[in-house]
Design an enzyme around this catalytic site. Structure first.
Site, mmCIF file in Angstrom:
data_model
loop_
_atom_site.group_PDB
_atom_site.id
_atom_site.type_symbol
_atom_site.label_atom_id
_atom_site.label_comp_id
_atom_site.label_asym_id
_atom_site.label_seq_id
_atom_site.Cartn_x
_atom_site.Cartn_y
_atom_site.Cartn_z
ATOM 1 N N LYS A 52 0.809 -1.222 0.000
ATOM 2 C CA LYS A 52 0.000 0.000 0.000
ATOM 3 C C LYS A 52 0.843 1.273 0.000
ATOM 4 O O LYS A 52 0.376 2.329 -0.399
ATOM 5 C CB LYS A 52 -0.948 0.024 1.200
ATOM 6 C CG LYS A 52 -2.055 -1.017 1.176
ATOM 7 C CD LYS A 52 -3.268 -0.496 0.503
ATOM 8 C CE LYS A 52 -4.540 -1.334 0.662
ATOM 9 N NZ LYS A 52 -4.430 -2.745 0.964
ATOM 10 N N SER A 299 1.409 -9.851 -0.534
ATOM 11 C CA SER A 299 1.026 -8.440 -0.449
ATOM 12 C C SER A 299 1.293 -7.781 0.893
ATOM 13 O O SER A 299 1.380 -6.559 0.969
ATOM 14 C CB SER A 299 -0.461 -8.306 -0.805
ATOM 15 O OG SER A 299 -1.239 -9.210 -0.025
HETATM 16 C C1 PLP Z 1 -5.165 -3.773 0.671
HETATM 17 C C2 PLP Z 1 -4.576 -5.139 0.636
HETATM 18 C C3 PLP Z 1 -4.930 -6.077 -0.347
HETATM 19 C C4 PLP Z 1 -6.000 -5.823 -1.386
HETATM 20 O O1 PLP Z 1 -5.727 -4.706 -2.196
HETATM 21 P P1 PLP Z 1 -6.907 -3.997 -2.999
HETATM 22 O O2 PLP Z 1 -6.235 -2.947 -3.785
HETATM 23 O O3 PLP Z 1 -7.880 -3.453 -1.994
HETATM 24 O O4 PLP Z 1 -7.564 -5.051 -3.852
HETATM 25 C C5 PLP Z 1 -4.271 -7.298 -0.349
HETATM 26 N N1 PLP Z 1 -3.342 -7.609 0.591
HETATM 27 C C6 PLP Z 1 -2.987 -6.734 1.542
HETATM 28 C C7 PLP Z 1 -1.959 -7.136 2.528
HETATM 29 C C8 PLP Z 1 -3.591 -5.461 1.603
HETATM 30 O O5 PLP Z 1 -3.227 -4.605 2.570
#
Ligand code: PLP
Length: 319
Positions: A52, A299
Site C-alpha cells: 500500500k 502483499s
Molecule cells: C489492501 C490489501 C490487499 C487488497 O488490495 P486492494 O487494492 O484493496 O484489492 C491485499 N493484501 C494486503 C496485505 C492489503 O493490505
C-alpha cells in the site's frame, strides 16, 4: 478518471527512492511439485509491511504544494492508513486518520506512533467516512482513498513493471487497486500473461460485482484474510471497470485453504498475513494449474503474531 500504462511508468519514477525495491524469490517446494517455476514477489518486505505504500506515496507526491499544505485524510485503520501516515511524514505533510469509537486503543496508538493525527468520531466506519467528507469540504484536506483513485491504482501497478512476463500472475483482490494496477501494467507488456484475482469466499465483493455487472454489497464474516475485507463502494469509478475488463479469472479460497497457504509460506520463512497467502493457497489447493512460470504477490506481513503462531500450529479460524 481512468489509468493508463503511461501513468504507471510515471508513478514508478515518482516513487523511486521512497519505497523499497522488493525481491522476487523462488518457492522451490512448489516449483518442484508443479513442474513450473513459482516466484514470490515479496511486498510483505515493503516498508510499513505492505504494498500500500506504493499507491499512497504516488498519490501524495502527485499533489501540488497548496494541497500538501492543507494535509491528507483517510478513514482506513489497516495497511492503507499506515502507508498514508508514513508517506505523509516522509514529506513533512500532516496526515489525519478518522476512526470510530470502536477501534481498539492499541490500533489508535500504532497510528499515532506513525505520526498521524487521529480523530475519533461516531460508532462505525461509516461515521468515520462522514468525517472525512466533512474535513474535505470544510478544511480543504485531500482524501486519499485506499483503492478507488487513479493515482493509487498507478502506484500499486508499479509492481507489474518489476515481475517480467510470466505465464500467470496471482494477485490478492479486495477493492481492486492492486489487481487493476498490476493487470494494466502486465497486459501492456505481455498481453498473453494471465492475471488472476484471488480472494476469500466470505465477502468477495469484487467477484460478486463482476458477476452482477455492477458494484454490489456482500455480507462479510471474519476471515484470516482480514485485509481483503470491505466492499468496493457502490459508487466505484476506477477499479471495478478495470478489474471487470482486465482480470482473466477470479478464484475464491476457503479459510482452511488460506491457512494452508500461511503455513506453507511460514515454513519457508515468509511470515505473511492471510491476504498475502491466497495465491499460494490456490496453487496448493489445485485451483490453478500453471502452464509456465507463475508469480504470486505476497502483499503484506501485518498479521497478529499470536494468530500467526496459532495458524502455524494448525488452526484455520480467524478468531
Ligand atoms: C489492501 C490489501 C490487499 C487488497 O488490495 P486492494 O487494492 O484493496 O484489492 C491485499 N493484501 C494486503 C496485505 C492489503 O493490505
Amino acid at each position: 478518471m481512468s489509468v493508463t500504462p503511461d501513468d504507471i511508468r510515471a508513478a514508478a519514477a515518482r516513487i523511486a527512492g521512497h519505497v523499497a525495491q522488493t525481491p522476487m524469490v523462488e518457492d522451490q517446494v512448489l516449483s518442484a511439485r508443479l513442474g513450473h517455476p513459482v516466484w514470490l514477489k515479496c511486498e510483505h518486505r515493503q516498508t510499513t509491511g505492505a504494498f500500500k505504500l506504493r499507491g499512497a506515496t504516488n498519490a501524495i507526491r502527485s499533489l501540488d504544494r497548496d494541497r500538501l499544505a492543507r494535509g491528507v485524510i483517510t478513514a482506513s485503520t489497516g495497511n492503507h492508513g499506515r502507508a498514508l501516515a508514513h508517506a505523509a511524514r516522509a514529506l513533512g505533510v500532516r496526515a489525519t486518520v478518522c476512526l470510530s469509537r470502536l477501534v481498539p486503543a492499541n490500533k489508535i496508538q500504532a497510528i499515532r506512533a506513525l505520526g498521524a493525527d487521529v480523530r475519533i468520531v461516531g460508532d462505525s466506519q461509516d461515521d468515520a467516512m462522514v468525517e472525512v467528507s466533512r474535513a474535505v469540504a470544510h478544511e480543504g484536506m485531500t482524501a486519499i482513498p485506499p483503492f478507488d483513485h487513479p493515482d493509487v491504482v498507478a502506484g500499486q501497478g508499479t509492481i507489474g513493471l518489476e515481475i517480467g512476463a510470466p505465464e500467470a500472475v496471482l494477485v490478492p483482490l479486495s477493492g481492486g487497486g492492486l489487481a487493476a494496477g498490476i493487470a494494466l501494467a502486465i497486459k501492456a507488456l505481455s498481453p498473453r500473461t494471465r492475471v488472476i484475482g484471488l480472494t476469500m469466499e466470505n465477502g468477495a465483493a469484487m467477484a460478486a460485482s463482476i458477476r452482477a455487472g455492477h458494484p454490489v454489497e456482500v455480507v462479510e464474516t471474519a476471515s484470516l484474510a482480514d485485509s481483503l475485507g470491505g466492499g468496493i463502494g457502490l459508487g466505484n469509478r476506477v477499479t471495478f471497470p478495470l478489474c471487470r475488463d482486465l482480470l482473466d479469472q477470479v478464484i475464491l479460497l476457503t479459510e482452511v485453504e488460506i491457512a494452508e497457504g500461511i503455513r506453507h509460506l511460514g515454513r519457508a520463512g515468509h511470515v505473511v498475513e492471510g491476504a498475502a497467502a491466497v495465491g499460494t493457497a490456490a496453487l496448493l489447493a489445485g485451483k490453478i494449474t500453471p502452464r509456465g512460470p507463475v508469480v504470486t504477490i505476497l502483499s503484506g506481513a501485518n498479521i497478529d503474531p499470536a494468530l500467526h503462531a496459532r495458524v502455524m500450529a494448525g488452526a484455520s479460524e480467524a478468531a
